[in-house]
Design an enzyme around this catalytic site. Structure first.
Site, PDB file in Angstrom:
ATOM      1  N   SER A 168      10.232   5.657   9.145  1.00  0.00           N
ATOM      2  CA  SER A 168      10.313   5.398  10.590  1.00  0.00           C
ATOM      3  C   SER A 168       9.858   6.584  11.444  1.00  0.00           C
ATOM      4  O   SER A 168      10.437   6.857  12.492  1.00  0.00           O
ATOM      5  CB  SER A 168      11.732   4.953  10.978  1.00  0.00           C
ATOM      6  N   GLU A 185       9.085   1.354  -2.734  1.00  0.00           N
ATOM      7  CA  GLU A 185       8.869  -0.093  -2.865  1.00  0.00           C
ATOM      8  C   GLU A 185       8.384  -0.433  -4.262  1.00  0.00           C
ATOM      9  O   GLU A 185       8.730  -1.476  -4.822  1.00  0.00           O
ATOM     10  CB  GLU A 185       7.892  -0.560  -1.767  1.00  0.00           C
ATOM     11  N   GLY A 194       4.293   4.610   7.634  1.00  0.00           N
ATOM     12  CA  GLY A 194       4.069   3.192   7.354  1.00  0.00           C
ATOM     13  C   GLY A 194       3.658   2.453   8.615  1.00  0.00           C
ATOM     14  O   GLY A 194       2.514   2.504   9.052  1.00  0.00           O
ATOM     15  N   GLY A 195       4.615   1.778   9.235  1.00  0.00           N
ATOM     16  CA  GLY A 195       4.325   0.898  10.376  1.00  0.00           C
ATOM     17  C   GLY A 195       3.475   1.537  11.465  1.00  0.00           C
ATOM     18  O   GLY A 195       2.518   0.914  11.961  1.00  0.00           O
ATOM     19  N   GLU A 244      11.177  10.332   1.097  1.00  0.00           N
ATOM     20  CA  GLU A 244      11.290   9.102   1.874  1.00  0.00           C
ATOM     21  C   GLU A 244      12.645   8.459   1.582  1.00  0.00           C
ATOM     22  O   GLU A 244      12.773   7.711   0.598  1.00  0.00           O
ATOM     23  CB  GLU A 244      10.170   8.121   1.493  1.00  0.00           C
ATOM     24  N   ASN A 294       0.252   4.972   5.297  1.00  0.00           N
ATOM     25  CA  ASN A 294       0.402   4.054   4.168  1.00  0.00           C
ATOM     26  C   ASN A 294       0.369   2.647   4.746  1.00  0.00           C
ATOM     27  O   ASN A 294       1.342   2.210   5.355  1.00  0.00           O
ATOM     28  CB  ASN A 294       1.732   4.331   3.449  1.00  0.00           C
ATOM     29  N   TRP A 295      -0.769   1.987   4.549  1.00  0.00           N
ATOM     30  CA  TRP A 295      -0.925   0.653   5.158  1.00  0.00           C
ATOM     31  C   TRP A 295      -0.074  -0.402   4.450  1.00  0.00           C
ATOM     32  O   TRP A 295       0.090  -1.498   4.951  1.00  0.00           O
ATOM     33  CB  TRP A 295      -2.396   0.226   5.112  1.00  0.00           C
ATOM     34  N   LYS A 296       0.394  -0.104   3.239  1.00  0.00           N
ATOM     35  CA  LYS A 296       1.131  -1.096   2.428  1.00  0.00           C
ATOM     36  C   LYS A 296       0.297  -2.381   2.309  1.00  0.00           C
ATOM     37  O   LYS A 296      -0.943  -2.289   2.243  1.00  0.00           O
ATOM     38  CB  LYS A 296       2.523  -1.336   3.017  1.00  0.00           C
ATOM     39  N   GLY A 355      11.002   1.532   7.314  1.00  0.00           N
ATOM     40  CA  GLY A 355      10.806   0.245   7.979  1.00  0.00           C
ATOM     41  C   GLY A 355      12.050  -0.256   8.692  1.00  0.00           C
ATOM     42  O   GLY A 355      12.116  -1.416   9.090  1.00  0.00           O
ATOM     43  N   HIS A 415       6.209   5.373  -4.845  1.00  0.00           N
ATOM     44  CA  HIS A 415       6.795   4.878  -3.590  1.00  0.00           C
ATOM     45  C   HIS A 415       8.034   4.033  -3.901  1.00  0.00           C
ATOM     46  O   HIS A 415       8.069   3.310  -4.893  1.00  0.00           O
ATOM     47  CB  HIS A 415       5.774   4.054  -2.814  1.00  0.00           C
TER      48      HIS A 415
END
Ligand code: 13P
Length: 253
Positions: free
Chosen positions: A212, A97, A233-234, A167, A9-11, A173, A95
């Site tokens: 994470s 966010e 993510g990251g 999640e 997930n590049w966000k 993150g 998600h």
């Protein structure tokens, strides 16, 4: 035996040259694997570029959100049909966010899930509790409420062929990963709750863990019986990190 999934997930990250460098490095490190699926969920403006780079490769691509509307006066929205036209096969929905920052309440997530399915996309349906909810001991209540919104609108059969993702918001993150036992417990809870409606669908439903995930903790998480891969993510923005997670999924699969 369920297959494994690793989804990036590049966000809100990326640039035309950076995307190309990242995807070329990922492609250099992956081979098609029958038991393990790899995908990246990218910002909508990059879908055409990503299709050009990934078509015919083992890496699929998808959206990060899908409108609950099909078409019309909904400025800023991207429909499931538009994602499909650009070759996307999946889209994240719900998600945390989007739930926390953009008003995606349970009922809206349920509509987005249905819209994604109707467009022929695999929804990657995210659920998870906040730190406060975990500390108050209401994790399962929260997961039940989030899951039931979709079950009530679409029915358990509609979950067949889709993907769930657990999640925990406190692990996203933050560098703080759920322990493999915490992940397993939540995944088993979700699977059992779907299983009360349809045992066969529940048994084949992939449930990914997100929060994470790194090359160093992926193997332990993916070894748990109800953890069928990760939503990353990251670490999906760094080819070597993403590939390390992919290798852990292949080894576990
Ligand atoms: P991180 O891997 O950066 O914690 O993000 C997880 C996530 O939100 C994936 O959807």
């Amino acid at each position: 035996m369920r297959q494994k999934y690793v989804v990036g997930n590049w966000k809100l990250n990326g640039s035309l040259p950076g995307n190309e460098t990242l995807l070329r490095a990922i492609l250099a490190g992956v081979k098609p694997h029958p038991g393990c699926h790899l995908a990246v969920c990218v910002p909508a403006p990059y879908l055409a570029q990503v299709r050009g780079l990934l078509e015919g490769t083992p890496v699929a691509w998808g959206g990060q959100d899908v409108s609950r509307f099909e078409k019309g006066a909904y400025t800023g929205e991207v429909s499931g049909a538009m994602l499909r036209e650009l070759g996307a096969t999946c889209s994240i929905v719900g998600h945390s966010e989007r739930r926390a920052l953009f008003g995606d309440a349970d009922a809206i997530v349920a509509e987005k899930f249905a819209a994604a399915r109707k467009a022929g996309l695999v929804p990657i349906f995210c659920m998870g509790e906040t730190l406060d909810e975990r500390e108050r001991g209401v994790t399962e209540e929260v997961l039940a409420r989030q899951l039931d919104a979709v079950l009530e609108k679409s029915g358990a059969a509609a979950l067949d062929g889709t993907v769930l993702a657990y999640e925990p918001v406190w692990a996203i993150g933050t560098g703080r990963t759920a322990t493999s036992e915490q992940a397993q417990q939540a995944h088993a809870f979700l699977r059992a709750r779907v299983g009360k409606k349809d045992a066969a669908v529940a048994a084949r439903l992939p449930i990914l863990y997100g929060g994470s995930v790194k090359g160093s903790n992926a193997a332990e998480l993916f070894a748990m019986p109800d953890v069928d891969g990760g939503l990353i993510g990251g670490a999906s923005l760094v080819a070597e990190d993403f590939l390390a997670i992919w290798r852990a999924a292949v080894a576990a699969g």
